[in-house]
Every structure is written in C-alpha cells, then in structure tokens.
Design an enzyme around this catalytic site. Structure first.
Site, PDB file in Angstrom:
ATOM      1  CG  ASP A 123     -37.361 106.258  59.299  1.00 29.43           C
ATOM      2  OD1 ASP A 123     -37.157 106.787  58.156  1.00 29.43           O
ATOM      3  OD2 ASP A 123     -36.427 106.143  59.946  1.00 29.43           O
ATOM      4  CG  ASP A 133     -35.847 106.532  53.948  1.00 28.13           C
ATOM      5  OD1 ASP A 133     -34.581 106.550  54.617  1.00 28.13           O
ATOM      6  OD2 ASP A 133     -35.855 106.117  52.954  1.00 28.13           O
ATOM      7  CD  GLU A 176     -31.454 109.558  54.342  1.00 33.60           C
ATOM      8  OE1 GLU A 176     -30.393 108.887  54.685  1.00 33.60           O
ATOM      9  OE2 GLU A 176     -32.440 109.126  53.795  1.00 33.60           O
ATOM     10  CG  HIS A 203     -30.062 103.768  60.361  1.00 35.29           C
ATOM     11  ND1 HIS A 203     -30.146 105.111  60.574  1.00 35.29           N
ATOM     12  CD2 HIS A 203     -30.460 103.343  59.233  1.00 35.29           C
ATOM     13  CE1 HIS A 203     -31.026 105.206  59.364  1.00 35.29           C
ATOM     14  NE2 HIS A 203     -31.292 104.203  58.591  1.00 35.29           N
ATOM     15  CG  ASP A 204     -28.377 104.829  56.821  1.00 31.45           C
ATOM     16  OD1 ASP A 204     -28.290 103.534  56.804  1.00 31.45           O
ATOM     17  OD2 ASP A 204     -28.868 105.731  56.674  1.00 31.45           O
TER      18      ASP A 204
HETATM   19  C1  GLC Z   1     -32.035 105.930  53.743  1.00 35.11           C
HETATM   20  C2  GLC Z   1     -32.027 105.386  55.010  1.00 35.11           C
HETATM   21  C3  GLC Z   1     -31.255 103.977  55.031  1.00 35.11           C
HETATM   22  C4  GLC Z   1     -32.100 103.073  53.666  1.00 35.11           C
HETATM   23  C5  GLC Z   1     -32.257 104.138  52.513  1.00 35.11           C
HETATM   24  C6  GLC Z   1     -33.409 103.422  51.456  1.00 35.11           C
HETATM   25  O1  GLC Z   1     -30.849 106.422  53.426  1.00 35.11           O
HETATM   26  O2  GLC Z   1     -31.432 105.803  56.281  1.00 35.11           O
HETATM   27  O3  GLC Z   1     -31.013 102.995  56.093  1.00 35.11           O
HETATM   28  O4  GLC Z   1     -31.244 102.155  53.236  1.00 35.11           O
HETATM   29  O5  GLC Z   1     -32.745 105.397  52.916  1.00 35.11           O
HETATM   30  O6  GLC Z   1     -34.548 103.494  52.255  1.00 35.11           O
END
Ligand code: GLC
Ligand code: CA
Length: 538
Positions: A98, A194, A247, A316-317
């Site tokens: 990540d 991320d 992402e 995981h979100d």
């Molecule tokens: C992304 C991650 C998430 C995190 C956020 C802030 O959305 O997947 O888990 O809380 O970024 O880094």
C-alpha cells in the site's frame, strides 16, 4: 494482443492486522503471512496486496504513517518483510504494497517539523490556513484542526491524525518519489495507491457546496491532478516492470484513459467506486441488479480496447458482499459463489479480499466498544451529540461499518478461529465454528473449493483474460449474464442474483461443456436462486 503478467493474474488482498497472528499478541503480522503463503499458492493466487505495515500510531489502522521506511513493531521487522518478499517470489507470487501519499500521520517527523513554526522549511509540506473553510472530513467533523502553537489550522480530509500533504510543494513531492523508488529498488512488484484521487485540492480552497458533506468537488479528481500524477509516474513507476492499482474514488469512465490508458495512463488499473453503493441499507433487498449490470458493463466497454479493469466486490472498507448484496442465511453458499462468478470472469484483474473465499459474513456488534474503526467512533460521537440513541447508532453501524470486513480471518474451529492464541484486537465473528478454512479445505462442496475451481478455470483459457465482454439477457431484472469472446472461442457466464427462480431460454446458444456450476442439478430452462453457471459455447 500483448500479454502482460498482471492482466493474467489473480490478486488477493491481505488486511494484515486480521490475517494471521504468529506470536499470540492478538494482532496479525508479517511472519503470519509467511506461514500462510502455501495456502494462498494452493488457492491459485498470483499477486498479494498487503495493507499498510509501516510505522504508525494506528489511528486509522496503519493508514496514518509516521515512517514510510520502517515496519511497525507489532507487525514484525524489516527482515520479516524481506523474508516475506523472498518467500513469495520463491513460490512465483508477486507482492504489492500500500502506498499512502495523500496524507501522513500527525506523528510523522515531516509534520512535527511542519507544525513547529510558520517559518520552518517544511511548513509548506502540509496545508495550513489562518481560517478554516466549511470543509467536512470524510471521517466526520470539520476537515480543519486548530494548532495552538502556531495559531493556524491544518487540513485533514480523513481523521485529525492524518494531515494532508501539500502536493504543490516540490520538495515534498521529491521526498515521496525517493521513498517510492527505495521500495521499488527493494524488488517489490508494485503498489495499491491509497486515496490517490484526493491529492489535488482546488486552488484557493473555496467553500464546498455543502457544509455537512465532504467537499468532493474540491478534493476528488480535481482538474490539474494529472500534472502531479504525470510527474509521479515519470519519476517512479515508469522505470519498473510493476503493477499499480490506484484507489480512485470519483474517477469515471469519461476521463479513465488519463488514468489507465496506453498513452496517458499512470496506473495499470484503478479501483473505481461506482458499483459499491448499489444496495439499500434499509432493506434486505440485496444488490440492485439492473443498476449493477449497467455500471459494470459501462466499465467493461470503456476499457475494452484500451486500459484495464480491477475487478472486486469486497475490501477492507466495505461490509461483506454476501451479507449486503445477497442473502447470507438461506442462500449463503449459493450467494457467495454466484457473486464470485458474476465479477470474476469479467475482463480485468480479479481481487479476492481475505475471507471472501470462504464466504465470511458481516458480524453482529452490540456496543460501541465492539467497534475499532475511527470512522465509526467519530460517527457515534457526532450522532450522540445530535441526540440519537445508542441503539439506533449501533443499528446503523451494524449495517455500514468497515469493521465487518476486518474481523479476524477464520482459519479453523479452534478458539478465535485459529487466528490467534491470544486475545484478538477485534472480536472474532462467532460463526467461525462453522465458517472456516479448515472445514472447507478438503470438501468439494464448499465456497473455498468453488473459488479454487473458479481460479483454475479462469487460468485454463485465455478467453477469460483477453476475450471481449458482451452483456446478454440485458433486460432481465434478476440475471446478470455475459459472454466472453476471443477469436472463435466463446464462454457464457450466467448468474441469477436473486431468490426468484428465473426461467431462461438458452436455445440461441450451442452449448458445449458446463465448465462450472454451483447447484448439483442443472435444469437448462431455469436459473434457481443465486444459481451460477459457466458454459463453453460452440
Ligand atoms: C483508503 C483506505 C482506507 C483509509 C483511507 C485513508 O480509502 O482504503 O482504509 O481509511 O484511504 O487512508
Ligand atoms: Ca502478532
């Protein structure tokens, strides 16, 4: 047709904290992953994405990094990481990690320096203002935090412990690139990047349209972001044979080529968000099938010739798909497998989120103390202040919480699902006694066995990788079906994503082998509840 390794790969996401605890402290760790590499290899995995394991005060479970080049003690050591990389490579698996560069932790030395004085050379590495605007953070509450010492506010679009980096600052950007190249030189195989669509904010930081919602229009895929992404790509990713997944909340098919196209793209693929909210939180109606078909088909067509899709239904979100999109009781097995088939055979690189392959479900949380997520705690506080009852808030969180997907991986029927010999950091889902890896491993009629078959099937024929996607039975409100076609080869993927027995007329196809199915008996004219089939077409 150009063959590319990450187009042919099946990826698996590991939420490290909950994957496997090797030393009994209740927290998953890097040596724990090493112990499970053979399991992943046996499942058929080619690429492993590991969520953040860097030094972090854990306000957002590692997504608040205080040292990009160090491993958090509870996860192990840098030697453990090197060993993990080596052991994955030995088994012919790739490892991506990540990359969190929209923000750091407020405990990162860069931020500590930045906040030390208005005149510090690193002041401008973060976003400071004399007065806050009306921006709300994604995790609830104002996006600005007052710093008494220097009498200014800093911006955090996530939690208060995650100050946003200022991408306008050249020195800051160069330090990020140096860090990225340091990891790439170590030999990792790429990154999941991320929150990358948030790095650019509208110049002048104007007020948002809404003062209760985050100002998406000013901090998500904002015009000008590609100047930063171009530079990031040129100075780092472009010099290595790697796989990158951005992402990219807010990115649509309209500007997708700038993200993943042959000429202008900076990422191998992105995680888009458009299909994630297509279920009604207030009912058990499951996923909105027509809308899901529309959205995913749009993405398939957009990236048919140029670019590439990342395929996923869990991470995981978000809560577990079998619970939110399906019926995890009466049709648990059928749902878990049909949802798998629905996305897995589309054109793109499929990602499996840990536990999805055994049909893990949402948990039941009974008090706020059961939750870990900072987002949930912020929400609880906010709603309580507005007078909502504790029970009502828990009811909402029981539907939406990210902790549903973060409960410990269910390895066996041993205490705490065999995840730890200690006390897990987040309660184990009590259903581990029946839903666990060990009990599914040698039984052909399980979700796990089905996933293995699915993975093998995908790899057995390049039609599944490179074939063109076409939606079929387009107007059916319950059936999500499509063909994949490569030269003279064709396969037909059929899923009924509802509890309704749905008649289906397959006479237009000259059906060959039935390659995969989740009911033992097949009636060619009807799809039973959550039935899934894959046929070869002659
Ligand atoms: C992304 C991650 C998430 C995190 C956020 C802030 O959305 O997947 O888990 O809380 O970024 O880094
Ligand atoms: Ca541990």
């Amino acid at each position: 047709m150009e063959r590319i390794w990450w187009k042919e790969a099946v990826a698996y996401q590991i939420y490290l904290r909950s994957f496997y605890d090797s030393n009994g402290d209740g927290i998953g760790d890097l040596p724990g992953i090493i112990e499970k590499l053979d399991y992943l290899k046996d499942l058929g995995i080619d690429v492993i994405w590991v969520c953040p394991f860097y030094k972090s005060p854990n306000a957002d479970n590692g997504y608040d990094i205080s040292d990009y080049q160090a491993v958090l003690e509870e996860f192990g050591t840098m030697d453990d990481f090197d060993r993990l990389l080596e052991e994955a490579h030995k088994r012919d698996m790739k490892l991506i990690i990540d990359l969190v560069v929209n923000h750091t932790s407020d405990e990162h030395p860069w931020f500590i320096e930045s906040r030390s004085s208005k005149n510090h050379p690193k002041r401008d590495w973060y976003i400071w203002a004399d007065q806050p605007n009306n921006w709300q953070s994604i995790f609830g509450g104002p996006a600005w935090q007052y710093d008494k010492h220097s009498d200014q506010y800093y911006l955090h679009i996530f939690s208060v412990k995650q100050p946003d980096l200022n991408w306008e600052n050249k020195d800051m950007r160069q330090s990020i690139y140096d860090m990225i190249n340091w990891w790439l030189d170590k030999g990792i195989d790429g990154f999941r990047v991320d929150a990358i669509s948030h790095i650019k904010k509208t110049k002048g930081l104007p007020n948002g349209q809404s003062s209760t919602e985050p100002p998406w229009e000013h901090m998500m895929n904002v015009d000008g972001i590609h100047n930063y992404l171009d530079e990031l790509y040129d100075k780092t990713f472009s010099n290595y044979d790697i796989m990158t997944v951005g992402e990219a909340n807010g990115v649509s098919t309209d500007d997708i080529y700038k993200w993943v196209g042959k000429d202008e793209g900076k990422f191998s693929m992105i995680f888009q968000f458009e299909h994630l909210d297509l279920w009604d939180r207030n009912s058990n109606a499951g996923v909105d099938v027509p809308k899901l078909k529309e959205v995913l088909t749009k993405w398939q067509h957009a990236l048919d010739e140029d670019g590439w899709n990342a395929l996923f239904i869990e991470n995981h979100d978000i809560p577990r798909a079998t619970t939110t999109w399906g019926n995890d009781e009466e049709y648990w097995y059928e749902c878990a497998t049909a949802l798998g088939v629905m996305y897995f055979f589309m054109k793109g690189t499929p990602f499996i989120y840990q536990g999805q392959e055994i049909g893990m479900k949402n948990a039941e949380f009974s008090s706020i103390n059961d939750f870990n997520d900072i987002k949930d705690h912020n929400f609880y506080k906010q709603q309580s202040e507005q007078g909502e009852s504790a029970q009502a808030i828990i009811d909402t969180l029981n539907v939406t919480s990210r902790d549903h997907s973060r409960t410990p991986m269910q390895w066996s029927a041993e205490p705490n699902a065999g995840f730890t010999t200690g006390t897990p950091w987040l309660k184990t889902n009590p259903n581990y006694k029946t839903i666990n890896v060990e009990s599914q491993l040698n039984d052909p009629n399980t979700v796990l066995a089905f996933y293995k078959d699915m993975i093998q099937l995908k790899k057995s024929d390049e039609t599944f990788t490179y074939g063109k996607y076409d939606l079929v039975f387009e107007s059916s409100p319950t059936v999500f079906a499509y063909t994949r076609t490569l030269n003279k080869d064709q396969v037909l993927v059929l899923t009924n994503l509802s509890e309704d027995r749905t008649p289906i007329d397959l006479s237009q196809y000259e059906l060959g082998h039935l390659l995969l199915n989740n009911y033992s008996e097949v009636d060619e004219t009807v799809l039973k509840p959550y039935e899934a089939r894959v046929y070869q077409v002659k």
